[in-house]
Design a protein around this motif. Structure first.
Motif, mmCIF file in Angstrom:
data_model
loop_
_atom_site.group_PDB
_atom_site.id
_atom_site.type_symbol
_atom_site.label_atom_id
_atom_site.label_comp_id
_atom_site.label_asym_id
_atom_site.label_seq_id
_atom_site.Cartn_x
_atom_site.Cartn_y
_atom_site.Cartn_z
ATOM 1 N N GLN A 32 0.839 -1.190 0.000
ATOM 2 C CA GLN A 32 0.000 0.000 0.000
ATOM 3 C C GLN A 32 0.878 1.246 0.000
ATOM 4 O O GLN A 32 2.079 1.181 0.230
ATOM 5 N N VAL A 33 0.246 2.383 -0.204
ATOM 6 C CA VAL A 33 0.894 3.675 -0.084
ATOM 7 C C VAL A 33 0.369 4.304 1.202
ATOM 8 O O VAL A 33 -0.832 4.529 1.334
ATOM 9 N N PHE A 34 1.260 4.547 2.173
ATOM 10 C CA PHE A 34 0.875 5.144 3.444
ATOM 11 C C PHE A 34 1.143 6.637 3.414
ATOM 12 O O PHE A 34 2.157 7.085 2.866
ATOM 13 N N GLY A 35 0.249 7.409 4.032
ATOM 14 C CA GLY A 35 0.422 8.845 4.094
ATOM 15 C C GLY A 35 -0.285 9.426 5.297
ATOM 16 O O GLY A 35 -0.914 8.712 6.085
ATOM 17 N N PHE A 36 -0.183 10.725 5.444
ATOM 18 C CA PHE A 36 -0.862 11.437 6.520
ATOM 19 C C PHE A 36 -1.201 12.829 6.018
ATOM 20 O O PHE A 36 -0.646 13.316 5.033
ATOM 21 N N SER A 37 -2.125 13.453 6.709
ATOM 22 C CA SER A 37 -2.498 14.819 6.381
ATOM 23 C C SER A 37 -3.198 15.435 7.571
ATOM 24 O O SER A 37 -3.786 14.731 8.384
ATOM 25 N N MET A 38 -3.150 16.717 7.661
ATOM 26 C CA MET A 38 -4.038 17.409 8.576
ATOM 27 C C MET A 38 -5.394 17.458 7.877
ATOM 28 O O MET A 38 -5.474 17.378 6.650
ATOM 29 N N PRO A 39 -6.492 17.562 8.625
ATOM 30 C CA PRO A 39 -7.809 17.649 7.979
ATOM 31 C C PRO A 39 -7.844 18.826 7.007
ATOM 32 O O PRO A 39 -7.243 19.865 7.247
#
Length: 133
Positions: A32-39
């Motif tokens: 998979q491709v993992f990521g993060f973000s602020m809303p």
């Protein structure tokens, strides 16, 4: 493989027939491709329509480039154990986020500071490259 070599990609998502493309930091792991973000806008778009694509490229010049398109599905992590797992995957690179800015083990978090951790399945992967010598 290009996906594993790069760390910045372009995320394409769509809501109400309005496309949106934005750069993201990512790590490929567990297929998979993992990521993060602020809303924000991209999270709102992906929550309303989880079908997304990710474009990853490397360009030396106009005659030498590689490009991969991943089509997949957005999955947001809600359980703390899943968020910590994603955190551990992303922190393999020490500059993915200011390490002092996000500490999931800390009880004291600034108000409104709720990063969203997610993964994108790799349902379809296509690519092209050009190399002129």
């Amino acid at each position: 493989m290009l996906i594993a070599e790069q760390r910045v990609a372009r995320l394409g998502c769509c809501r109400d027939n309005q496309p949106y493309v934005v750069p993201i930091y990512y790590v490929r792991a567990e297929g998979q491709v993992f990521g993060f973000s602020m809303p924000g806008r991209k999270i709102e778009f992906m929550r309303s329509n989880p079908l997304v694509c990710v474009e990853i490229e490397h360009c030396t010049d106009q005659h030498c480039w590689k490009c991969v398109i991943i089509e997949g599905r957005y999955h947001e992590f809600h359980k703390e154990t899943d968020k910590k797992h994603a955190w551990n995957i992303l922190k393999v690179y020490n500059d993915w986020w200011d390490p002092g800015a996000l500490n999931l083990g800390s009880d004291a978090k600034p108000p409104g500071y709720l990063p969203v951790f997610f993964a994108i399945s790799m349902d379809s992967v296509t690519g092209r490259e050009a190399t002129l010598v």
